[in-house]
Enzyme design. Structure first.
Site, mmCIF file in Angstrom:
data_model
loop_
_atom_site.group_PDB
_atom_site.id
_atom_site.type_symbol
_atom_site.label_atom_id
_atom_site.label_comp_id
_atom_site.label_asym_id
_atom_site.label_seq_id
_atom_site.Cartn_x
_atom_site.Cartn_y
_atom_site.Cartn_z
ATOM 1 N N CYS A 13 -1.522 4.227 12.987
ATOM 2 C CA CYS A 13 -2.128 5.772 12.758
ATOM 3 C C CYS A 13 -2.359 6.335 14.463
ATOM 4 O O CYS A 13 -2.667 5.606 15.524
ATOM 5 C CB CYS A 13 -3.508 5.953 11.892
ATOM 6 S SG CYS A 13 -2.959 5.300 10.351
ATOM 7 N N SER A 28 0.555 -1.739 0.247
ATOM 8 C CA SER A 28 0.134 0.079 -0.245
ATOM 9 C C SER A 28 1.157 1.102 0.072
ATOM 10 O O SER A 28 1.641 1.023 0.463
ATOM 11 C CB SER A 28 -0.716 -0.085 1.242
ATOM 12 O OG SER A 28 -1.694 0.891 1.078
ATOM 13 N N ASN A 82 -6.469 -0.707 2.127
ATOM 14 C CA ASN A 82 -6.026 -1.077 3.089
ATOM 15 C C ASN A 82 -6.411 0.656 3.727
ATOM 16 O O ASN A 82 -6.588 1.303 2.795
ATOM 17 C CB ASN A 82 -4.112 -0.048 2.097
ATOM 18 C CG ASN A 82 -3.668 0.047 3.398
ATOM 19 O OD1 ASN A 82 -3.667 1.493 4.342
ATOM 20 N ND2 ASN A 82 -2.490 -0.692 4.340
#
Lengths: 279, 308
Positions: free
Chosen positions: B135, B26, B104
């Site tokens: 994240c 990704s 993703n």
């Protein structure tokens, strides 16, 4: 879909000489079927041998022509880091991998007579190709091509003899006053801008960020369309890494960000939000 | 690829059958269309598209990338078109290609992850989800989901409940013990685990004494991280029973083979796509040639065969 096998070419270096300190002109042989390019497009170039540097480096096409039945490309560049320093060490017969031509080039509008080129330093690289194109491909249709060319010092004003043949007039400046006007080239353009017929002129600029940002201001002030070639670090050159983003201006809100490699490297100055980054 | 080859190279990732173990990582392959001029996309094991969030993200100002020794740092900032624009504008192109598409996904909260997962599950043409847990969790003061076993569990569990698609969880290497996080996401129901995401790094311009990246730090990828990735894959393979997908610095077939021997059931090719857009195709061919040379009929007989 393009033929995948043809999208990556091998170039063989004819010469790669230093024209003045840290500035090089590479001349290389490319395959005969190397895809036609538009001035302002670029290539990603990488040494074929070795893993260092790791990524390719983007270069504007300085010239592309046929000579003795072969297709020849010229690249004008400055050493600006480790990658270009290693590329500068390549010599005749060394091989490079070339992706390209890539991106959106200059769009010379039909029906406009006056072409105004504005180059800052190495910004002359794609504008030379554009001047050649205007003279050779659009002869008769276009009126005069004027070049404003500013650089650090007199010896940085590279290729004046060739440029004199391509352009109706040259207006030169240097930062140190060793040749032409003493000061930024944008001063010269701003001083003359009132005399440009706004419906009949197009500006084409390439140079350091501050200079093209100033060109955006001049273009807006005098209402003359201006296309600029933007430089940014990039890893892939084909729109995937998103390393080379510029922010779109309010007038172009459908895309909040644009890729220099894909939507550019040539943009109309009105497409870009010039306050996004400093420098 | 001939049918014969496809059969020999096929692998099963949490119910998703791939014709070969090579997918794209990704963030290095856009939404697929960027590479269509360079390769036949249908030869890939799968395409993992750029991470998607519930609303578009603009990403960070430049400079966003910097080449380092045998690798690169990036701080793109998860720029993406948003999940709805992806479905409307990007997915139609991919639906026409005979290749599994793995989306993703990312978010600021567990709820955002779940919403993106749900929206993608309703769309036609998505074959699996990969959850980027590297994240910051906004609700928990910005700590990354992927560095805390409980947060990693919660986001995995939430996504599993929001979708019927196979769920792959992509782990960050920026932790003390990656097996702890791997076990946690497996317990939460992950169908597969991919690792590693980028290693956090810094590069400095000594002339100006400023970071090379506007974001100061960035994620390191490329050959420089391969030994670290390989070690972590080897550790995780022994800690969990779900399939593991190896990612990190794969440039050539030999690199991919190292991950397979270490126990990865599939691999993702990332930064190599930037250097050579045909890397994935060359790696697939190279794996097949290696198997031919070694007399290995089925790739399953190669996976996890490291002698120690």
């Amino acid at each position: 879909m393009a033929d995948p096998e043809k999208s990556i070419a091998t170039g063989i270096i004819i010469s790669n000489r230093e024209i003045f300190k840290d500035h090089f002109l590479m001349i290389l042989r490319v395959p005969a079927d190397f895809r036609a390019s538009v001035p302002g497009q670029f290539v990603m170039l990488r040494r074929e041998e070795g893993d260092h540097p790791f990524l390719g480096r983007p270069f504007s096409i300085h010239s592309l022509y046929s000579m003795n039945g072969e297709t020849v490309m010229e690249i004008l560049y400055r050493i600006s880091g480790m990658g270009t320093a290693l590329i500068a060490r390549l010599t005749a017969d060394d091989r490079v991998t070339i992706l390209g031509p890539l991106g959106r080039g200059f769009d010379v509008p039909v029906g406009k007579k006056k072409i105004v080129l504005v180059a800052g330093g190495m910004g002359i690289a794609p504008l030379f190709y554009l001047a050649e194109y205007c003279l050779e491909e659009r002869r008769g249709e276009l009126g005069e091509t004027v070049l404003y060319f500013g650089a650090q010092s007199s010896h940085h004003l590279f290729g004046l003899d060739r440029l004199e043949r391509l352009c109706s007039s040259l207006k030169l400046s240097t930062d140190d006053g060793t040749f032409g006007y003493h000061g930024p080239v944008t001063d010269l353009v701003a001083g003359d801008a009132l005399s440009f017929e706004r419906n009949d002129s197009t500006l084409f600029a390439c140079g350091p960020y501050g200079m093209i940002k100033e060109m955006a201001r001049i273009a807006e002030k005098f209402s003359i369309p201006c296309q600029v070639s933007v430089e940014e670090k990039m890893a892939c050159g084909i729109g995937a890494c998103l390393g080379c983003a510029v922010r779109a201006s309010g007038e172009n809100t459908s895309k909040r960000f644009m890729r220099v490699c894909k939507e550019g490297p040539v943009f109309d100055t009105r497409e870009i939000d010039w306050n996004w980054r400093e420098g | 690829m001939k049918d014969n080859n496809s059969r020999r190279l096929a692998v099963d990732i949490g119910g998703l059958v791939l014709k070969n173990p090579v997918m794209t990582a990704s963030g290095t392959f856009g939404y697929g269309e960027e590479y269509a001029a360079y390769i036949d996309l249908s030869v890939l094991g799968a395409i993992v598209v750029k991470g998607l969030s519930i609303t578009p993200r603009e990403g960070n100002p430049p400079s966003r990338i910097m080449e380092t020794a045998s690798g690169m740092l990036n701080a793109v900032g998860l720029e993406n078109v948003g999940v709805r624009a992806f479905i409307d504008e990007k997915l139609p192109f991919l639906r026409e290609v005979d290749v599994p598409v793995i989306a993703n996904i990312l978010g600021d909260t567990v709820e955002e992850y779940c919403e993106v997962a749900h929206i993608l599950s309703e769309a036609e043409g998505i074959h699996a989800l990969e959850v980027n847990i590297s994240c910051p969790n906004v609700a928990q003061g910005g700590i990354d989901f992927g560095v805390n076993p409980e947060l990693a569990f919660k986001v995995t569990e939430g996504v599993k409940n929001a979708t019927d698609l196979p769920v792959i969880v992509k782990l960050t290497p920026n932790v003390t013990d990656i097996t702890e996080i791997a076990k946690s996401v497996e317990d939460a129901g992950a169908d597969a685990i991919s690792l590693i995401n980028t290693l956090t790094g810094l590069s400095i311009d000594i002339e100006k004494r400023i970071p090379h990246l506007k974001n100061i730090t960035g994620g390191l990828s490329g050959p420089a991280i391969k030994p670290v990735a390989l070690r972590m894959v080897w550790e995780v393979v022994r800690a969990v029973s779900v399939p593991v997908i190896g990612v990190g610095g794969i440039m050539k077939a030999g690199d991919a083979l190292e991950f397979l021997v270490a126990g990865a059931r599939a691999v993702q090719v990332g930064t190599a796509n930037f250097v050579n857009p045909r890397s994935t195709v060359e790696i697939i061919k190279g794996i097949a040639a290696y198997m031919e040379r070694k007399g290995i009929d089925d790739i399953k007989d190669l996976i996890g065969t490291l002698k120690t």
